[in-house]
Design a protein around this motif. Sequence first.
Motif, PDB file in Angstrom:
ATOM      1  N   ALA A 185       0.479  -1.521   0.242  1.00  0.00           N
ATOM      2  CA  ALA A 185      -0.086   0.007  -0.508  1.00  0.00           C
ATOM      3  C   ALA A 185       1.051   1.015  -0.291  1.00  0.00           C
ATOM      4  CB  ALA A 185      -1.480  -0.030   1.278  1.00  0.00           C
ATOM      5  N   VAL A 186       2.168   1.220  -0.799  1.00  0.00           N
ATOM      6  CA  VAL A 186       2.484   2.241  -0.466  1.00  0.00           C
ATOM      7  C   VAL A 186       2.347   3.466  -1.787  1.00  0.00           C
ATOM      8  CG1 VAL A 186       5.107   2.899  -0.896  1.00  0.00           C
ATOM      9  CG2 VAL A 186       4.720   1.227   0.468  1.00  0.00           C
ATOM     10  N   THR A 187       2.563   4.336  -2.081  1.00  0.00           N
ATOM     11  CA  THR A 187       1.686   5.021  -2.725  1.00  0.00           C
ATOM     12  C   THR A 187       3.260   5.664  -3.292  1.00  0.00           C
ATOM     13  OG1 THR A 187       2.730   7.263  -1.381  1.00  0.00           O
ATOM     14  CG2 THR A 187       0.187   6.440  -1.582  1.00  0.00           C
ATOM     15  N   LEU A 188       2.748   6.152  -4.707  1.00  0.00           N
ATOM     16  CA  LEU A 188       4.085   6.819  -5.641  1.00  0.00           C
ATOM     17  C   LEU A 188       4.457   7.914  -5.095  1.00  0.00           C
ATOM     18  CD1 LEU A 188       1.900   7.139  -9.494  1.00  0.00           C
ATOM     19  CD2 LEU A 188       4.493   5.016  -8.357  1.00  0.00           C
ATOM     20  N   ALA A 189       4.040   8.396  -4.530  1.00  0.00           N
ATOM     21  CA  ALA A 189       4.781  10.327  -3.517  1.00  0.00           C
ATOM     22  C   ALA A 189       5.644   9.394  -3.139  1.00  0.00           C
ATOM     23  CB  ALA A 189       3.024  11.019  -3.149  1.00  0.00           C
ATOM     24  N   GLN A 190       5.444   8.066  -1.719  1.00  0.00           N
ATOM     25  CA  GLN A 190       6.602   7.432  -1.261  1.00  0.00           C
ATOM     26  C   GLN A 190       6.955   7.384  -1.591  1.00  0.00           C
ATOM     27  OE1 GLN A 190       3.373   5.519   0.428  1.00  0.00           O
ATOM     28  NE2 GLN A 190       2.770   6.641   2.763  1.00  0.00           N
ATOM     29  N   TRP A 191       7.346   6.087  -2.293  1.00  0.00           N
ATOM     30  CA  TRP A 191       8.707   5.639  -3.918  1.00  0.00           C
ATOM     31  C   TRP A 191       9.435   7.022  -4.424  1.00  0.00           C
ATOM     32  CZ3 TRP A 191       9.162   1.466  -1.939  1.00  0.00           C
ATOM     33  CH2 TRP A 191       8.411   0.514  -2.281  1.00  0.00           C
ATOM     34  N   ARG A 192       8.483   7.933  -4.431  1.00  0.00           N
ATOM     35  CA  ARG A 192       9.214   9.264  -4.658  1.00  0.00           C
ATOM     36  C   ARG A 192      10.379  10.158  -3.205  1.00  0.00           C
ATOM     37  NH1 ARG A 192       8.126  13.706  -9.301  1.00  0.00           N
ATOM     38  NH2 ARG A 192       9.434  15.345  -8.782  1.00  0.00           N
ATOM     39  N   ALA A 193       9.442  10.409  -2.198  1.00  0.00           N
ATOM     40  CA  ALA A 193       9.969  10.825  -1.316  1.00  0.00           C
ATOM     41  C   ALA A 193      11.547   9.857  -0.888  1.00  0.00           C
ATOM     42  CB  ALA A 193       9.109  11.133  -0.080  1.00  0.00           C
ATOM     43  N   ILE A 194      10.808   8.567  -1.173  1.00  0.00           N
ATOM     44  CA  ILE A 194      12.265   7.459  -1.146  1.00  0.00           C
ATOM     45  C   ILE A 194      13.756   7.412  -1.702  1.00  0.00           C
ATOM     46  CG2 ILE A 194      13.168   5.275  -1.262  1.00  0.00           C
ATOM     47  CD1 ILE A 194      10.363   4.376  -0.202  1.00  0.00           C
ATOM     48  N   HIS A 195      13.103   7.540  -2.478  1.00  0.00           N
ATOM     49  CA  HIS A 195      13.922   7.782  -3.953  1.00  0.00           C
ATOM     50  C   HIS A 195      14.754   9.107  -3.855  1.00  0.00           C
ATOM     51  CE1 HIS A 195      15.227  10.011  -7.960  1.00  0.00           C
ATOM     52  NE2 HIS A 195      15.969   8.350  -8.213  1.00  0.00           N
ATOM     53  N   ALA A 196      14.408  10.437  -2.815  1.00  0.00           N
ATOM     54  CA  ALA A 196      14.626  11.362  -2.776  1.00  0.00           C
ATOM     55  C   ALA A 196      15.957  11.667  -1.566  1.00  0.00           C
ATOM     56  CB  ALA A 196      13.537  12.881  -2.729  1.00  0.00           C
ATOM     57  N   GLY A 197      15.391  10.682  -0.936  1.00  0.00           N
ATOM     58  CA  GLY A 197      16.675  10.662   0.557  1.00  0.00           C
ATOM     59  C   GLY A 197      15.005  10.066   1.531  1.00  0.00           C
ATOM     60  N   ALA A 198      14.238  10.359   1.694  1.00  0.00           N
ATOM     61  CA  ALA A 198      13.498   9.584   2.479  1.00  0.00           C
ATOM     62  C   ALA A 198      14.014   8.886   3.262  1.00  0.00           C
ATOM     63  CB  ALA A 198      12.512   9.898   2.505  1.00  0.00           C
ATOM     64  N   GLY A 199      13.643   8.493   5.157  1.00  0.00           N
ATOM     65  CA  GLY A 199      13.853   7.008   5.589  1.00  0.00           C
ATOM     66  C   GLY A 199      12.637   6.493   5.236  1.00  0.00           C
ATOM     67  N   VAL A 200      13.317   5.840   5.609  1.00  0.00           N
ATOM     68  CA  VAL A 200      11.835   3.998   5.840  1.00  0.00           C
ATOM     69  C   VAL A 200      11.932   4.062   6.892  1.00  0.00           C
ATOM     70  CG1 VAL A 200      11.716   2.228   4.618  1.00  0.00           C
ATOM     71  CG2 VAL A 200      12.159   3.925   3.383  1.00  0.00           C
ATOM     72  N   ARG A 201      10.830   3.169   7.635  1.00  0.00           N
ATOM     73  CA  ARG A 201      10.889   2.362   8.693  1.00  0.00           C
ATOM     74  C   ARG A 201       9.902   1.452   8.165  1.00  0.00           C
ATOM     75  NH1 ARG A 201       7.684   3.644  12.725  1.00  0.00           N
ATOM     76  NH2 ARG A 201       6.596   6.046  12.262  1.00  0.00           N
ATOM     77  N   LEU A 202       9.942  -0.028   9.024  1.00  0.00           N
ATOM     78  CA  LEU A 202       8.764  -1.049   8.174  1.00  0.00           C
ATOM     79  C   LEU A 202       6.993  -0.955   9.201  1.00  0.00           C
ATOM     80  CD1 LEU A 202       7.834  -3.154   6.463  1.00  0.00           C
ATOM     81  CD2 LEU A 202       9.212  -4.376   7.957  1.00  0.00           C
TER      82      LEU A 202
END
Length: 513
Positions: A11-28
């Motif tokens: 359920a990950v949005t494209l906006a979230q994938w874009r944020a990860i690509h831009a350097g956002a940290g990730v928590r499962l």
Amino acid sequence: MSSSLVLRPGAVTLAQWRAIHAGAGVRLDPTAAAGIARSAETVEAIVARGEPVYGINTGFGKLASVRIEPDDLATLQRNIVLSHAAGVGEPMPVAVARLMLALKLASLAQGASGVRPATIELLEAMLQRDVVPVVPAQGSVGASGDLAPLAHMAAAMIGVGEAFLHGQRLPAAEALARAGLEPLELGAKEGLALLNGTQFSTANALAGLFAIEDVFAAALVAGALSTEAAKGSDTPFDARIHALRGQPGQIVVAEALRTLMAGSAIRESHREGDVRVQDPYCLRCQPQVMGAALDVIRAAARTLATEANGVSDNPLVFSDTGEALSGGNFHAEPVAFAADMLAMAVCEVGSISERRIAMLVDPALSGLPAFLTPMPGLNSGFMIPQVTAAALVSENKQRAYPASVDSIPTSANQEDHVSMAAHGARRLLAMAENAANVVGIELLAAGQGCDFHAPLKSSAALEAARALLREKVPALQDDRYFHPDLLAAAQLVRSRALADAVAIPLPGVELEA
């Protein structure tokens, strides 16, 4: 690294994938833990039963009929990582490799791959501590998954190969140690689960999508500004024209162009008495061309959003029945088609932009001074930037040939049809960069063309775009060293600053809306 977002597998949005690509940290999302544990327990039960299941206690590919003894199962998984880490070429960009790690984490965390919680935890920790595997970009044919690139990712997890730690390239074992992490000892099926999947192709395609979306938005602004520079008509953007055809992208692009030009004194100056009946296609058909590109970009985005939230492992573990089923979700044909669609779209965005540049530098078409210089002859003005744009457009045309129509048998004809998604996806960032440079040149040319209409001004939105441009690049009076101007304009395109300056919503992917 910027603030973390919660990764909810499936359920990950494209906006979230874009944020990860831009350097956002990730928590499962911690709610994934139960499914992960059940999946690992299912693999343990299959091993205990001793029945042959592909990739758990058999060889791989053409060697699937070879049974592996229980004492050798850990060695089997380590061997597949080491043997498959056979990529070549330059490393994939670090930002794209981080995205690939996140995609793999989201896939495995859906509890259908049989990996242990410890494996998931290492992937999550690597993302959080900025340990990014060095992954050679060449070697995948897009089935059986992105084997070679993902093997390099998995190799770093077991302390083999190389990894970037905060951007510094190190031996993988050293990078893990400095980050306070232990190399992984692979359990049954885990090597195969890490290798199988489309995450390399999908990460590259998503990165290309994000860059193309930025170029598209800037191209709308540059196209509207070129229409003003050429004293073109906004009549072809009338909503009634596009409603009769009904193409959704065309309708929203026409609306964006109308809004961008609303209130322009330049447009009003020639609304009456203009002897020209129709503008060239590069102006008049912007809604039709850019709208068609937008529809294709959105279709590709839907495919990639689905793929990014799917599970492309093999075999897949079903904990409710205790089964591991062999299939072909690793075949990246959807990604290959999406990448080909994006390649065609960005090629056309750049192509029509270059045609507007060519129109503006030609006094017979634009009514402006030759090559947009006040003193043509002594000065060459925009003569060679147009040539550069033409070169970039032709390069993109060559790269736009569909990758998905190619196939070559591998693994002794066991894997006899492949997608070539990796090739199709990997070219997109370079194509987007070419298009960004073309649109940047158009922005410079259009801004220069509007300068000749002073004291008349364009709309408030387009004047804001021109003001931003002039903060970075002064008007061209006499010839000067042009290269820095082109770099500055392309950066405006890539950064979305130009799109933000107009303060008007511009159409994009918008799948979550």
